[in-house]
Design a protein around this motif. Structure first.
Motif, PDB file in Angstrom:
ATOM      1  N   GLY A  68      -0.724  -6.011  -8.250  1.00 33.54           N
ATOM      2  CA  GLY A  68      -0.177  -6.392  -6.952  1.00 33.54           C
ATOM      3  C   GLY A  68       0.302  -5.182  -6.175  1.00 33.54           C
ATOM      4  O   GLY A  68       0.026  -5.048  -4.973  1.00 33.54           O
TER       5      GLY A  68
ATOM      6  N   MET B 148      -5.090  -9.405  -9.974  1.00 35.05           N
ATOM      7  CA  MET B 148      -3.751  -9.995 -10.019  1.00 35.05           C
ATOM      8  C   MET B 148      -3.860 -11.517 -10.057  1.00 35.05           C
ATOM      9  O   MET B 148      -3.195 -12.176 -10.859  1.00 35.05           O
ATOM     10  CB  MET B 148      -2.959  -9.563  -8.783  1.00 35.05           C
ATOM     11  CG  MET B 148      -1.599 -10.205  -8.677  1.00 35.05           C
ATOM     12  SD  MET B 148      -0.821  -9.879  -7.100  1.00 35.05           S
ATOM     13  CE  MET B 148      -1.785 -10.917  -6.029  1.00 35.05           C
TER      14      MET B 148
ATOM     15  N   ASP C  11      -2.597 -12.991  -0.810  1.00 36.86           N
ATOM     16  CA  ASP C  11      -2.528 -11.839  -1.711  1.00 36.86           C
ATOM     17  C   ASP C  11      -1.206 -11.103  -1.562  1.00 36.86           C
ATOM     18  O   ASP C  11      -0.565 -10.755  -2.553  1.00 36.86           O
ATOM     19  CB  ASP C  11      -3.691 -10.889  -1.405  1.00 36.86           C
ATOM     20  CG  ASP C  11      -5.001 -11.399  -1.971  1.00 36.86           C
ATOM     21  OD1 ASP C  11      -4.941 -12.232  -2.900  1.00 36.86           O
ATOM     22  OD2 ASP C  11      -6.062 -10.981  -1.498  1.00 36.86           O
TER      23      ASP C  11
ATOM     24  N   PHE D  91      -6.180  -7.109  -5.994  1.00 37.87           N
ATOM     25  CA  PHE D  91      -5.628  -8.449  -5.754  1.00 37.87           C
ATOM     26  C   PHE D  91      -6.384  -9.504  -6.558  1.00 37.87           C
ATOM     27  O   PHE D  91      -5.802 -10.481  -7.035  1.00 37.87           O
ATOM     28  CB  PHE D  91      -5.692  -8.790  -4.266  1.00 37.87           C
ATOM     29  CG  PHE D  91      -4.626  -8.123  -3.442  1.00 37.87           C
ATOM     30  CD1 PHE D  91      -3.292  -8.185  -3.821  1.00 37.87           C
ATOM     31  CD2 PHE D  91      -4.944  -7.448  -2.276  1.00 37.87           C
ATOM     32  CE1 PHE D  91      -2.302  -7.579  -3.069  1.00 37.87           C
ATOM     33  CE2 PHE D  91      -3.967  -6.836  -1.517  1.00 37.87           C
ATOM     34  CZ  PHE D  91      -2.647  -6.898  -1.904  1.00 37.87           C
TER      35      PHE D  91
ATOM     36  N   ALA E 236       1.754 -10.949  -4.339  1.00 39.63           N
ATOM     37  CA  ALA E 236       2.040  -9.622  -4.912  1.00 39.63           C
ATOM     38  C   ALA E 236       3.527  -9.328  -4.829  1.00 39.63           C
ATOM     39  O   ALA E 236       4.112  -8.771  -5.770  1.00 39.63           O
ATOM     40  CB  ALA E 236       1.248  -8.544  -4.179  1.00 39.63           C
TER      41      ALA E 236
END
Lengths: 223, 164
Positions: A57, A72, A135, A69, A139
């Protein structure tokens, strides 16, 4: 990466058969201690996997790398499942050992918070129409949650808790007999390998899904 | 590093450090309530409320467990090395409850710091040993002169440290 899966599965089978079938029973707990061969590796990876997710992130936020991303996003469900395994196996072990399924102990409670953090990142990813916003928000949640990992790790030392302190120690001798420690280490390595395989595999699926309109993906699927 | 990325890096670091500080302060403020139980020395110091449900944790003093012949009542002492309190409980104990092992008890204190427990949990230590190894260990320690209750107490309860 089928070889990675193969290595992971072989290690898992070796560790599981060794640990469940051949390692000696514990002098106090008898056979119920054998759940550590699942509980400990799952907990390790649940925590290590959180750092993987948070670092992905951070890299995504700083360098705006799309693939970061995607990784993640892929790490969130795997981590949630591992945390769930850790909580459930701990609970199953807690009943015969402690005498209770659940106790609002520091370690257990912060582990539950970790589970909800994973679910939160996962949910945020799916609740935005806009990919970029999803995203970035997830994050940030992943980064805020990183503080939980050292808290889980140190909880048994900082507070009076029901959960026992660490058995495998980085410094100093471990308080587990070698005949039990070796299968446990095999299981931990197996979980790391399987985690890596699952993360890479899920990330590849995520790349294909996000790039489904691009020419190279359509070329692969022959459209 | 590109100035824009550098700025984003600082933003990320700020998020991590600021949220960690906030949560560290919250945990520091709530540290007493995060503790699952009171060690006996704090109970003797009067830190634990009397007449309310509390949890106490400590090592079950070897030789202190007295079981009643007529009922499920059981009396035992728990210690943290500095103070000892006695516990009375009626009910079924977990399998791992034993003298020289740690336990967490749930109940109400009376005026003489006797705990009337409604629930007893066994706290497992971090040691895992096969039966044969543990027998050998005991035999070698006995032959080396570690005999008697005191030594047994020190040996089994040394993992229970309450020094915060």
């Amino acid at each position: 990466m089928p070889w990675l899966a193969l290595v992971g599965i072989v290690l898992f089978l070796v560790g599981a058969i060794w640990g469940l079938g051949f390692a000696p029973a514990d002098s106090k707990q008898g056979n119920s201690y054998r759940i550590i061969f699942l509980h400990v590796p799952a907990s390790f990876l649940a925590m290590a996997g959180y750092y993987v997710m948070a670092i992905c992130g951070a890299v995504g936020l700083i360098w705006r790398m799309k693939i970061s991303f995607m990784m993640m996003k892929s790490a969130a469900p795997i981590g949630a499942v591992l945390t769930f395994i850790s909580l459930v196996t701990g609970s199953i072990w807690g009943k015969p050992t402690w005498g209770t399924w659940w106790e609002w102990d520091a370690r257990i409670t912060f582990m539950l918070i970790l589970f909800f953090l994973y679910l939160g990142v996962w949910a945020l990813q799916t609740s935005y129409q806009d990919r970029d916003a999803a995203d970035k928000t997830s994050a940030i949640l992943a980064l805020v949650g990183t503080v939980n990992i050292p808290i889980i790790y140190k909880s048994v030392d900082w507070w009076y808790s029901l959960h026992q302190p660490a058995t495998l120690k980085l410094t100093g001798p471990s308080s587990i007999d070698a005949s039990m420690a070796y299968p446990l280490i095999v299981m931990i390595v197996a979980f790391y390998v399987l985690y890596t395989w699952m993360l890479l595999d899920r990330t590849r699926i995520e790349i294909l899904e996000r790039e489904r309109k691009s020419r190279w993906v359509q070329a692969i699927f022959g459209q | 590093m590109h100035p824009l990325r550098k700025q984003r890096l600082f933003t990320v670091l700020f998020i991590v450090i600021a949220s960690s500080t906030v949560i560290a302060l919250m945990l520091y403020a709530a540290r007493e309530s995060i503790n699952l139980f009171y060690p006996p020395s704090k109970i003797v110091d009067g830190e634990a409320p009397v007449g309310r449900n509390i949890k106490a944790g400590g090592c079950v003093v070897p030789g202190s467990v007295v079981r009643s012949d007529k009922s499920l009542q059981i009396d035992f002492d728990i210690t943290d090395g500095r103070a000892t309190i006695s516990v009375v409980y009626e009910g079924i104990l977990p399998d791992l409850f034993a003298e020289g092992e740690a336990a967490v008890v749930d109940g109400k204190l009376d005026a003489d710091f006797k705990l009337h427990a409604t629930r007893v949990l066994a706290k497992h230590d971090e040691n895992y040993t096969p039966a044969e190894v543990s027998e050998n260990l005991q035999a070698s320690e006995e032959s080396a002169g570690y005999k008697g209750q005191g030594a047994e107490h020190v040996k089994t309860c040394e993992s229970v440290s309450y020094d915060s």
